[in-house]
Write a protein that holds these residues in place. Structure first.
Motif, PDB file in Angstrom:
ATOM      1  N   TYR A 142     114.152  45.330 101.723  1.00 26.03           N
ATOM      2  CA  TYR A 142     113.295  44.132 102.173  1.00 26.03           C
ATOM      3  C   TYR A 142     111.823  44.536 101.526  1.00 26.03           C
ATOM      4  CZ  TYR A 142     110.798  41.042 105.191  1.00 26.03           C
ATOM      5  OH  TYR A 142     109.836  40.331 105.945  1.00 26.03           O
ATOM      6  N   GLU A 143     111.047  43.676 100.841  1.00 24.69           N
ATOM      7  CA  GLU A 143     109.777  43.692 100.726  1.00 24.69           C
ATOM      8  C   GLU A 143     108.996  42.366 101.050  1.00 24.69           C
ATOM      9  OE1 GLU A 143     108.781  46.393  97.919  1.00 24.69           O
ATOM     10  OE2 GLU A 143     106.502  45.723  97.841  1.00 24.69           O
ATOM     11  N   ARG A 144     107.881  42.526 101.585  1.00 21.05           N
ATOM     12  CA  ARG A 144     107.059  41.573 101.759  1.00 21.05           C
ATOM     13  C   ARG A 144     106.111  41.207 100.567  1.00 21.05           C
ATOM     14  NH1 ARG A 144     107.385  39.213 106.908  1.00 21.05           N
ATOM     15  NH2 ARG A 144     105.725  37.779 106.672  1.00 21.05           N
ATOM     16  N   ALA A 145     105.972  39.909  99.911  1.00 16.29           N
ATOM     17  CA  ALA A 145     105.317  40.048  98.710  1.00 16.29           C
ATOM     18  C   ALA A 145     103.729  39.617  99.460  1.00 16.29           C
ATOM     19  CB  ALA A 145     105.734  38.715  97.896  1.00 16.29           C
ATOM     20  N   THR A 146     102.710  39.981  98.730  1.00 22.77           N
ATOM     21  CA  THR A 146     101.414  39.770  99.003  1.00 22.77           C
ATOM     22  C   THR A 146     100.699  38.632  98.130  1.00 22.77           C
ATOM     23  OG1 THR A 146     100.702  41.938  97.821  1.00 22.77           O
ATOM     24  CG2 THR A 146     100.883  42.024  99.993  1.00 22.77           C
ATOM     25  N   SER A 147     101.347  38.602  96.918  1.00 24.60           N
ATOM     26  CA  SER A 147     100.941  37.583  95.983  1.00 24.60           C
ATOM     27  C   SER A 147     101.914  36.967  95.217  1.00 24.60           C
ATOM     28  CB  SER A 147      99.533  37.969  95.210  1.00 24.60           C
ATOM     29  OG  SER A 147     100.158  38.967  94.177  1.00 24.60           O
ATOM     30  N   VAL A 148     101.560  35.789  94.493  1.00 27.41           N
ATOM     31  CA  VAL A 148     102.644  35.242  93.788  1.00 27.41           C
ATOM     32  C   VAL A 148     102.649  36.341  92.362  1.00 27.41           C
ATOM     33  CG1 VAL A 148     103.025  33.299  92.167  1.00 27.41           C
ATOM     34  CG2 VAL A 148     102.081  32.947  94.384  1.00 27.41           C
ATOM     35  N   ASP A 149     101.792  36.715  92.196  1.00 27.88           N
ATOM     36  CA  ASP A 149     101.936  37.564  90.796  1.00 27.88           C
ATOM     37  C   ASP A 149     102.834  38.936  91.259  1.00 27.88           C
ATOM     38  OD1 ASP A 149     100.868  35.746  89.281  1.00 27.88           O
ATOM     39  OD2 ASP A 149      98.924  36.667  89.347  1.00 27.88           O
ATOM     40  N   GLN A 150     102.429  39.439  92.370  1.00 27.12           N
ATOM     41  CA  GLN A 150     103.248  40.500  92.906  1.00 27.12           C
ATOM     42  C   GLN A 150     104.788  40.217  92.959  1.00 27.12           C
ATOM     43  OE1 GLN A 150     103.630  41.665  96.578  1.00 27.12           O
ATOM     44  NE2 GLN A 150     104.040  43.828  96.265  1.00 27.12           N
ATOM     45  N   ALA A 151     104.773  39.232  93.653  1.00 28.96           N
ATOM     46  CA  ALA A 151     106.223  38.547  94.003  1.00 28.96           C
ATOM     47  C   ALA A 151     107.228  38.695  92.329  1.00 28.96           C
ATOM     48  CB  ALA A 151     106.498  37.457  94.547  1.00 28.96           C
ATOM     49  N   ILE A 152     106.414  38.003  91.501  1.00 32.32           N
ATOM     50  CA  ILE A 152     106.846  37.804  90.111  1.00 32.32           C
ATOM     51  C   ILE A 152     107.302  39.179  89.504  1.00 32.32           C
ATOM     52  CG2 ILE A 152     106.499  37.160  87.789  1.00 32.32           C
ATOM     53  CD1 ILE A 152     105.002  34.710  88.862  1.00 32.32           C
ATOM     54  N   GLY A 153     106.097  40.073  89.804  1.00 34.16           N
ATOM     55  CA  GLY A 153     106.439  41.572  89.336  1.00 34.16           C
ATOM     56  C   GLY A 153     107.821  42.093  89.705  1.00 34.16           C
ATOM     57  N   LEU A 154     107.963  42.070  91.175  1.00 31.44           N
ATOM     58  CA  LEU A 154     109.052  42.529  91.893  1.00 31.44           C
ATOM     59  C   LEU A 154     110.355  41.839  91.009  1.00 31.44           C
ATOM     60  CD1 LEU A 154     108.056  42.512  95.492  1.00 31.44           C
ATOM     61  CD2 LEU A 154     108.352  44.455  94.075  1.00 31.44           C
ATOM     62  N   LEU A 155     110.320  40.636  90.799  1.00 27.76           N
ATOM     63  CA  LEU A 155     111.565  39.841  90.404  1.00 27.76           C
ATOM     64  C   LEU A 155     111.569  40.324  89.109  1.00 27.76           C
ATOM     65  CD1 LEU A 155     110.677  36.325  91.665  1.00 27.76           C
ATOM     66  CD2 LEU A 155     112.629  37.754  92.295  1.00 27.76           C
ATOM     67  N   GLU A 156     110.682  40.602  88.403  1.00 29.37           N
ATOM     68  CA  GLU A 156     110.726  40.922  86.862  1.00 29.37           C
ATOM     69  C   GLU A 156     111.660  42.328  86.901  1.00 29.37           C
ATOM     70  OE1 GLU A 156     109.922  39.557  84.106  1.00 29.37           O
ATOM     71  OE2 GLU A 156     108.586  40.889  82.766  1.00 29.37           O
ATOM     72  N   ARG A 157     111.226  43.183  87.786  1.00 27.82           N
ATOM     73  CA  ARG A 157     111.797  44.673  87.845  1.00 27.82           C
ATOM     74  C   ARG A 157     113.262  44.798  88.457  1.00 27.82           C
ATOM     75  NH1 ARG A 157     110.798  48.715  91.609  1.00 27.82           N
ATOM     76  NH2 ARG A 157     109.256  47.511  92.702  1.00 27.82           N
ATOM     77  N   LEU A 158     113.497  43.714  89.492  1.00 30.26           N
ATOM     78  CA  LEU A 158     114.657  43.716  90.039  1.00 30.26           C
ATOM     79  C   LEU A 158     115.816  42.777  89.568  1.00 30.26           C
ATOM     80  CD1 LEU A 158     113.264  44.125  93.643  1.00 30.26           C
ATOM     81  CD2 LEU A 158     114.077  45.952  92.354  1.00 30.26           C
ATOM     82  N   GLY A 159     115.138  41.831  88.762  1.00 32.02           N
ATOM     83  CA  GLY A 159     116.276  40.914  88.277  1.00 32.02           C
ATOM     84  C   GLY A 159     117.153  40.130  89.138  1.00 32.02           C
TER      85      GLY A 159
END
Lengths: 292, 797
Positions: free
Chosen positions: A9-26
């Motif tokens: 579980y991770e709490r995103a701090t910005s939209v771009d950070q969330a997208i970065g996480l999605l990019e990495r985790l697929g």
């Protein structure tokens, strides 16, 4: 007690950070907003994701209702309760308040979001029907500041399936404000308060200065794989004087063109009947609101 | 008469009365429960406690080919994985049901319903236990299931209970009551016969708290402590002793706070036994708490009766006879909770509140590949089905006779002078005065005005319906000569001890699940002894600390245990009187009892209070010759008959002609439960039961697809009503005391659940009269109402 399978579980701090996480985790990751659909599915182990990215802290960035001259923009993290309570939104599109009054219950409405509702893509989902009725478009943001805008028809690609890719986020809904007197309404038949719709219908009407129908749209939920707009109704109503016979015609088109199935909520025949009945009712209300 | 508006004005005033005895007062237990300080089974935490999860069958009917548990055993935190084969070795694979059938504790040969227990895992936490379930590899050979109850007895139907020696079909039992020949004779002579096929679908009690247990077996003492969600702790203890072979005095069953039962917590479920086995195997305390889906798919359902009802009458509206043929779906194991000699429970009261010439019922019960149960879901043993049958068919008769349904009922009631009244099926109704109850309900409803309004609305095409149900219940099981569960007589013990300072403790065999026993029983003792309810501690739910008795279900707490409480208090009072006579130095004949005080006749200033007497009983002073010290007593109460509460319910509905949605506009409930102990608690019970009735009438049903998949496995699929579906309840009462109960009380727990479904259905059918509708089955969802409006009403199964 139902308990989910292990996940991180991770709490995103910005939209771009969330997208970065999605990019990495697929596709092993999933965003959670209000969580009222996702968490029960995880507890029932119907949905098993390795990672949950909590975007509730993005409410500041994505929770808004902005009324512009030609457009209303609503952030994807806007909560049901905010949609329900916004007088400004109800003034322009009363259909939102109609719908929010019959969505779930106050506890769910306190947490559930517009974006979450649309991304769940449940064929019975109310806000999807509202957005379809209002000809909304969806803003989808991806990596490296890419952004694309799709129509509701393009957004929903099947039951529980959307056009949002694994590394993208729905950020905003845009609804056109047309230069006419407008009215909109929503009606839902449910077996019990807070239940999913047996059938629901939204209608929006735009009247020109002469009182004729400049444009009309109807959106239905729970009578097909996704919430559906019905172009044939729009075509039949444009340029006409609002009248009971016209609503009947629209209802008949709705019943004919929808594609319901028999399930525990009701028979296909009954749902077809409701598509007709609720189309007529919401058009009637929308017209009276456009006139007042 | 109490109406909603009147009650609101007086509620707080009433609650400040602090009655020493009967009357309105706030519940003693609410201080704890409303502040979240209740202690439920899932709150029990013991050092080293492990957690248990159950692997359930995905299929309704399948042979078990093999089970591989090796991966699960190797999973992190797992302490034990147990299958049916393991239990078979211990002789624990099967256990008796409440109806002398057997039920699998874990499946060995095959699975017989979706959700049946196949294996369990014990692990350090509930996540690990649940994760390990996914690693158990079960190979099934899927068999054809029996889902359609009407086809269960066809010659080529697959045999479900192959475990029973020589079983070649799915037949459970046949049962018959009444006089068939005489009934047929009366029918043959009748002017009018009305026939309907009536379905009472499978529903589920769905208590807020699901079932669960914590087992703690102490190998040193050889003692098993079991905290469990049970409505009948003593009966459970005895059954565990029989099943597990443990000595009864080495088993302590503790039912802490219980979050609703409604019959769902009467049976012993395999999960309870699993936790016991888990604790014995691991040497640690083991907790099992089922989730909502497990509760809905595997624990005791209710109803599931398909009833053919026929009523015979004269043209003038005199009801002559009722006969019925019932097909009962008992699921995969016969787990019906009912006294052993009553396989169909108390369905025999289907003759209702009417003076008939004849009645007859024939019932066949069958096995299907569905969860077992047939529990008393707020129905006092199948009375819900019986009352629904008679009240529905009487309404169908009123339709045919074109007679007002209220008038038809008033014309046929058993008259007050006929009590005690023996029905044509042999039930002896203790007391009743039906017409005043009916008239009060009609007056509260404004019945004549409602009919006028309906006529005006019908002329405009609007759909408004008025439904009536009048019920007589048989509760408080029961006389031990007739009634036992697995050989245990249905009597209840009670112990009362008055402490030296005049405070008291009363110990009960029954167990509240939210009904307010801690208040009601304190009020019964208070009424008899004059000790304020606040000074009386009510102890219940722990077999080590309470006397034996059969528990709380079938509205039996007040009729049976309430009688025991009153009588044990009278025993104490008798002893107190002897002490008072010694203290006041007068003969007992010269004493008057004025609640809480003995006075000398003609000299009221000369008196002693019950508190004075309590101190004397425990003190150093002299007591009458031969009297032991202390002020306490115990009793085991064996009721001489059931009690028979009755009530008149009137429901008003509006139906949207375009969408077929039903709105319950008003509901008037006039109940007669005899003497009323705490009117607030009674009203609360009635409100809950009425809400339940709205659920069953309009939305609740456990249904299955053709493969036997349960379609009601979550509260998203199995709908229960909310505050938005129910109107402001309008309650009223009449009082016809039970002649054989020491305080004349009859029990109220289930009346509203029994009486409300027919009132609501009758209202909906009445609203649909313009469409020629005479009957439509529950649940009356919008879709099903729409079918009925078009003359296409279908049974739900």
């Amino acid at each position: 007690m139902q308990v989910p399978a292990p996940f991180e579980y991770e709490r995103a701090t910005s939209v771009d950070q969330a997208i970065g996480l999605l990019e990495r985790l697929g596709n092993s990751a999933r965003l959670v907003a209000g969580g009222h659909s996702l968490l029960p599915m995880m507890k029932l182990r119907l949905a098993n994701f390795e990672y949950l990215i909590d975007i509730n802290d993005l409410h500041g960035e994505l929770g808004y209702i902005r009324l512009g001259a030609g457009e209303v923009r609503i952030g994807a993290m806007t909560r049901h309760r905010e949609l329900l309570e916004s007088d400004a939104l109800a003034e322009v599109f009363p259909i939102f308040r109609d719908a929010e009054r019959v969505i779930a219950d106050p506890i769910v409405r306190n947490r559930g979001t517009l974006g979450g509702s649309l991304c769940q893509a449940d064929p019975s989902e109310d806000l999807s029907a509202v957005c379809t009725t209002l000809d909304a478009s969806c803003v989808i943001r991806g990596p490296r500041n890419t952004e694309r805008v799709v129509s509701m028809e393009e957004f929903h690609v099947g039951p529980y399936e959307t056009a949002v890719a694994d590394n993208e986020i729905l950020t905003e809904i845009r609804i056109p404000v047309k230069p006419y007197a407008s009215g909109s309404a929503y009606a839902k038949v449910e077996r019990r308060a807070g239940d999913w719709a047996v059938v629901s219908a939204g209608a929006a009407i735009w009247l020109d200065a002469a009182g004729r129908i400049a444009d009309a749209r109807v959106g239905l939920a729970a009578v097909g794989p996704n919430t559906t707009g019905i172009p044939e109704i729009s075509a039949a109503l444009r340029g006409q004087e609002p009248a009971e016979a016209l609503y009947e015609l629209a209802g008949a088109i709705a019943a004919r063109t929808c594609d319901p199935v028999t399930d525990t909520r009701g028979s296909a025949d009954y749902k077809r009947h409701l598509a007709d009945e609720l189309t007529r009712r919401t058009l009637r209300t929308a017209v009276s609101r456009a006139r007042s | 008469m109490t109406t909603v508006s009147e009650r609101r004005e007086t509620e707080f005033e009433d609650n400040d009365q602090k009655p020493v005895g009967f009357g309105r007062m706030l519940r003693k237990e609410d201080a704890r429960l409303l502040r979240g300080r209740g202690r439920f089974v899932d709150d029990v935490q013991l050092p080293g406690m492990l957690h248990l999860a159950i692997l359930r069958s995905p299929f309704a009917h399948a042979s078990i080919v093999s089970i591989d548990t090796s991966a699960a055993e190797a999973s992190p935190g797992v302490k034990a994985v147990v299958t049916g084969e393991t239990l078979k070795g211990l002789g624990l694979a099967w256990m008796p049901t409440l109806s002398n059938d057997v039920q699998a504790v874990l499946a060995t040969d095959k699975v017989r319903f979706q959700g049946q227990e196949v294996a369990f895992v014990v692990a350090e936490d509930r996540y690990q236990a649940r994760d390990a379930l996914e690693l158990i590899d079960v190979e099934y050979d899927v068999l054809e299931p029996v889902i359609d109850v009407r086809k269960a007895l066809e010659p080529d139907a697959p045999v479900i209970r192959t475990d029973l020696d020589g079983k070649t079909n799915n037949h459970v039992f046949d049962w018959e009551t009444g006089d068939e020949e005489e009934t047929n004779r009366v029918f043959a002579e009748a002017d009018v016969i009305v026939k309907e096929d009536i379905v009472y679908p499978r529903v589920h009690p769905a208590p807020m708290e699901t079932c669960g247990s914590v087992a703690d077996f102490d190998p040193v003492e050889g003692k098993l402590r079991l905290w469990s969600t049970t409505q009948a702790p003593h009966a459970h203890r005895t059954l565990y002793a029989i099943v597990a072979g443990l000595p009864e005095h080495k088993i302590q069953v503790i039912a802490p706070d219980i979050g609703g039962g409604f019959g769902n917590k009467v049976p012993i479920y395999p999960g309870y036994v699993h936790s016991i086995v888990g604790s014995i195997v691991t040497g640690k305390p083991v907790k099992w708490m089922e989730d909502r889906s497990e509760n809905l798919i595997s624990t005791g359902f209710a109803r599931d009766y398909i009833m053919r009802a026929e009523i015979a009458a004269t043209r003038a509206g005199k009801i002559l006879a009722i006969r019925t043929n019932v097909l009962a779906d008992h699921g995969a194991f016969n787990g019906t909770a009912a006294p052993v000699k009553y396989p169909a429970g108390f369905f025999g009261v289907f003759t209702g509140s009417y003076d008939l010439k004849a009645a007859h019922c024939k019932m066949t019960a069958v096995y299907t590949n569905k969860a077992p149960g047939g529990v008393a879901y707020a129905c006092s043993f199948r009375i819900t089905e019986a009352v629904y049958l008679v009240e529905r068919i009487v309404d169908a008769l009123s339709y045919e006779l074109r007679m007002d349904p209220a008038e038809l009922r008033l014309k046929n009631f058993i008259q007050p002078e006929q009590f005690p009244y023996t029905t044509k099926t042999g039930w002896v109704y203790d007391s009743g005065d039906y017409e005043p109850t009916m008239r009060l309900a009609m007056e509260m409803a404004g019945y004549e005005d409602l009919r006028k309004e309906q006529a005006l609305k019908r002329a405009k095409g609007e759909l408004m319906g008025i439904g009536i149900a009048f019920f007589t219940e048989a509760v408080g099981a029961g006389p031990r000569k007739n009634m036992d569960i697995l050989g245990l007589g249905m009597a209840d013990g009670c112990e009362l001890r008055v402490h030296p300072t005049g405070k008291a403790v009363v110990r009960l065999s029954v167990k509240t699940q939210g009904q307010g026993h801690e208040t009601t029983f304190a009020q019964i003792i208070a009424e008899e002894l004059g000790i304020p309810p606040a000074d009386i501690d009510v102890v219940h739910g722990d077999t080590d600390n309470t006397p034996f008795g059969l528990g709380t279900y079938g509205s039996r707490s007040t009729p049976v245990s309430g009688a025991a409480a009153a009588l044990v208090a009278r025993k104490v009072r008798d002893k107190a009187k002897l002490i008072a006579s010694a203290m006041l130095e007068v003969s007992v004949a010269d004493l008057d009892w004025v609640k809480g005080v003995f006075q000398v006749k003609g000299d009221p200033g000369k008196s002693v209070t019950i508190q004075d007497i309590a101190m004397r009983a425990h003190g150093a002073g002299d007591l009458p010759d031969g009297m032991e010290g202390g002020l306490e007593a115990q009793i085991c109460y064996n009721p001489s008959n059931l009690t028979y509460p009755h009530g008149a319910y009137i429901c008003v509905v509006d139906i949207d002609p375009g969408t077929a949605e039903v709105k319950v506009r008003r509901f008037i409930a006039v109940d007669d439960c005899g003497t009323r102990i705490n009117p607030m608690i009674i009203e609360g019970q009635v409100h809950g039961g009425l809400t339940d009735g709205v659920g069953m009438a309009l939305m609740e049903m456990i249904s299955f697809d053709e493969d036997g998949n349960c379609l009601g496995a979550s509260l998203m699929d199995y709908l229960i009503p909310t505050a938005l579906e129910v109107p402001d309840w309008e309650t009223g009462f009449t009082v016809t005391p039970s002649p054989h109960h020491p305080i004349g009380a009859k029990g109220i727990g289930e009346s509203a659940t029994v009486g409300s479904p027919p009132a609501i259905v009758n209202a909906v059918v009445d609203a649909l009269k313009p469409f020629g509708v005479r009957h439509a089955d529950m649940p009356l969802t919008p879709s099903r109402v729409w079918d009925a409006m078009r003359g296409q009403a279908t049974p739900p199964i």
